[in-house]
Design a protein around this motif. Structure first.
Motif, PDB file in Angstrom:
ATOM      1  N   MET A   1       0.819  -1.194   0.000  1.00  0.00           N
ATOM      2  CA  MET A   1       0.000   0.000   0.000  1.00  0.00           C
ATOM      3  C   MET A   1       0.867   1.264   0.000  1.00  0.00           C
ATOM      4  O   MET A   1       0.483   2.267  -0.552  1.00  0.00           O
ATOM      5  N   ALA A   2       2.023   1.167   0.617  1.00  0.00           N
ATOM      6  CA  ALA A   2       2.914   2.332   0.660  1.00  0.00           C
ATOM      7  C   ALA A   2       3.342   2.727  -0.748  1.00  0.00           C
ATOM      8  O   ALA A   2       3.465   3.910  -1.056  1.00  0.00           O
ATOM      9  N   ASN A   3       3.576   1.741  -1.608  1.00  0.00           N
ATOM     10  CA  ASN A   3       3.957   2.016  -2.984  1.00  0.00           C
ATOM     11  C   ASN A   3       2.861   2.807  -3.694  1.00  0.00           C
ATOM     12  O   ASN A   3       3.139   3.750  -4.429  1.00  0.00           O
ATOM     13  N   LYS A   4       1.616   2.416  -3.438  1.00  0.00           N
ATOM     14  CA  LYS A   4       0.481   3.112  -4.046  1.00  0.00           C
ATOM     15  C   LYS A   4       0.436   4.558  -3.566  1.00  0.00           C
ATOM     16  O   LYS A   4       0.265   5.485  -4.372  1.00  0.00           O
ATOM     17  N   ASP A   5       0.625   4.757  -2.276  1.00  0.00           N
ATOM     18  CA  ASP A   5       0.614   6.109  -1.716  1.00  0.00           C
ATOM     19  C   ASP A   5       1.749   6.963  -2.285  1.00  0.00           C
ATOM     20  O   ASP A   5       1.562   8.145  -2.567  1.00  0.00           O
ATOM     21  N   LYS A   6       2.906   6.343  -2.459  1.00  0.00           N
ATOM     22  CA  LYS A   6       4.042   7.075  -3.028  1.00  0.00           C
ATOM     23  C   LYS A   6       3.770   7.487  -4.468  1.00  0.00           C
ATOM     24  O   LYS A   6       4.085   8.602  -4.873  1.00  0.00           O
ATOM     25  N   LEU A   7       3.176   6.573  -5.237  1.00  0.00           N
ATOM     26  CA  LEU A   7       2.863   6.894  -6.633  1.00  0.00           C
ATOM     27  C   LEU A   7       1.837   8.015  -6.719  1.00  0.00           C
ATOM     28  O   LEU A   7       1.962   8.933  -7.547  1.00  0.00           O
ATOM     29  N   ILE A   8       0.822   7.962  -5.869  1.00  0.00           N
ATOM     30  CA  ILE A   8      -0.207   9.019  -5.878  1.00  0.00           C
ATOM     31  C   ILE A   8       0.421  10.349  -5.465  1.00  0.00           C
ATOM     32  O   ILE A   8       0.156  11.387  -6.087  1.00  0.00           O
ATOM     33  N   ALA A   9       1.250  10.326  -4.424  1.00  0.00           N
ATOM     34  CA  ALA A   9       1.908  11.562  -3.977  1.00  0.00           C
ATOM     35  C   ALA A   9       2.800  12.138  -5.078  1.00  0.00           C
ATOM     36  O   ALA A   9       2.816  13.350  -5.305  1.00  0.00           O
ATOM     37  N   SER A  10       3.510  11.257  -5.752  1.00  0.00           N
ATOM     38  CA  SER A  10       4.382  11.699  -6.837  1.00  0.00           C
ATOM     39  C   SER A  10       3.564  12.316  -7.976  1.00  0.00           C
ATOM     40  O   SER A  10       3.912  13.377  -8.511  1.00  0.00           O
ATOM     41  N   ALA A  11       2.454  11.666  -8.337  1.00  0.00           N
ATOM     42  CA  ALA A  11       1.591  12.184  -9.400  1.00  0.00           C
ATOM     43  C   ALA A  11       0.995  13.528  -9.000  1.00  0.00           C
ATOM     44  O   ALA A  11       0.933  14.457  -9.825  1.00  0.00           O
ATOM     45  N   GLN A  12       0.580  13.659  -7.733  1.00  0.00           N
ATOM     46  CA  GLN A  12       0.013  14.928  -7.261  1.00  0.00           C
ATOM     47  C   GLN A  12       1.060  16.040  -7.299  1.00  0.00           C
ATOM     48  O   GLN A  12       0.751  17.191  -7.615  1.00  0.00           O
ATOM     49  N   LYS A  13       2.308  15.680  -6.983  1.00  0.00           N
ATOM     50  CA  LYS A  13       3.392  16.655  -7.015  1.00  0.00           C
ATOM     51  C   LYS A  13       3.590  17.176  -8.445  1.00  0.00           C
ATOM     52  O   LYS A  13       3.714  18.385  -8.668  1.00  0.00           O
ATOM     53  N   PHE A  14       3.577  16.245  -9.408  1.00  0.00           N
ATOM     54  CA  PHE A  14       3.740  16.656 -10.802  1.00  0.00           C
ATOM     55  C   PHE A  14       2.559  17.513 -11.274  1.00  0.00           C
ATOM     56  O   PHE A  14       2.745  18.465 -12.021  1.00  0.00           O
ATOM     57  N   LEU A  15       1.366  17.151 -10.818  1.00  0.00           N
ATOM     58  CA  LEU A  15       0.183  17.947 -11.194  1.00  0.00           C
ATOM     59  C   LEU A  15       0.275  19.361 -10.635  1.00  0.00           C
ATOM     60  O   LEU A  15      -0.094  20.331 -11.308  1.00  0.00           O
ATOM     61  N   ALA A  16       0.723  19.468  -9.390  1.00  0.00           N
ATOM     62  CA  ALA A  16       0.854  20.788  -8.774  1.00  0.00           C
ATOM     63  C   ALA A  16       1.840  21.666  -9.540  1.00  0.00           C
ATOM     64  O   ALA A  16       1.684  22.884  -9.602  1.00  0.00           O
ATOM     65  N   LYS A  17       2.839  21.037 -10.130  1.00  0.00           N
ATOM     66  CA  LYS A  17       3.831  21.780 -10.922  1.00  0.00           C
ATOM     67  C   LYS A  17       3.368  21.999 -12.359  1.00  0.00           C
ATOM     68  O   LYS A  17       4.058  22.655 -13.128  1.00  0.00           O
ATOM     69  N   GLY A  18       2.228  21.405 -12.720  1.00  0.00           N
ATOM     70  CA  GLY A  18       1.727  21.543 -14.084  1.00  0.00           C
ATOM     71  C   GLY A  18       2.393  20.602 -15.072  1.00  0.00           C
ATOM     72  O   GLY A  18       2.291  20.797 -16.284  1.00  0.00           O
ATOM     73  N   GLN A  19       3.053  19.581 -14.573  1.00  0.00           N
ATOM     74  CA  GLN A  19       3.746  18.624 -15.430  1.00  0.00           C
ATOM     75  C   GLN A  19       2.831  17.417 -15.690  1.00  0.00           C
ATOM     76  O   GLN A  19       3.002  16.339 -15.115  1.00  0.00           O
TER      77      GLN A  19
END
Length: 137
Positions: A1-19
């Motif tokens: 589950m931690a892997n899933k959370d990391k992937l979501i956090a990473s995707a959210q980070k990229f979205l916040a940057k507009g990437q």
């Protein structure tokens, strides 16, 4: 589950940057790792749509809509098909599928109303019979 959370956090980070392309890449990893999670697939479709990759978005949306239809969530399936229609208004098959789902949803609602109407009538009948029985005594 931690892997899933990391992937979501990473995707959210990229979205916040507009990437968006990088966020799409992260959501693809999520969908591949957790294919049953429909919400992530729907988010991927939304991102693909924002990135103007309509064909890929339509494929992902189709999977989401099929899941909702198969599990009986017709309103959610209808909403997904409407999103697909916005991407490609020329597709007649989407209109037909929307019509089928609207009929299913309408029938479901009608059965629901019929059931509760009959339940209410039975309750009123019992109360009436009790009251009538008391009046006779």
């Amino acid at each position: 589950m931690a892997n899933k959370d990391k992937l979501i956090a990473s995707a959210q980070k990229f979205l916040a940057k507009g990437q968006i392309p990088k966020a799409i890449h992260e959501y693809r990893k999520l969908v591949n790792a957790f294919p049953r999670d429909v919400r992530n697939r729907q988010k991927l479709a939304e991102l693909l749509s924002r990135d103007r990759r309509s064909e890929e978005a339509l494929n992902e949306y189709a999977s989401v809509a099929a899941h909702y239809t198969d599990t009986g969530f017709y309103l959610k399936a209808i909403a997904v098909y409407k999103q697909m229609q916005k991407l490609d208004p020329s597709r007649i098959d989407l209109c037909h599928r929307l019509a089928e789902l609207n009929v299913k949803q309408t029938c479901l609602v009608q059965r629901h109303h019929f059931f509760f109407k009959n339940q209410r009538n039975r309750t009123h009948e019992k109360i009436f019979r009790r009251a009538a029985g008391r009046a006779v005594m």
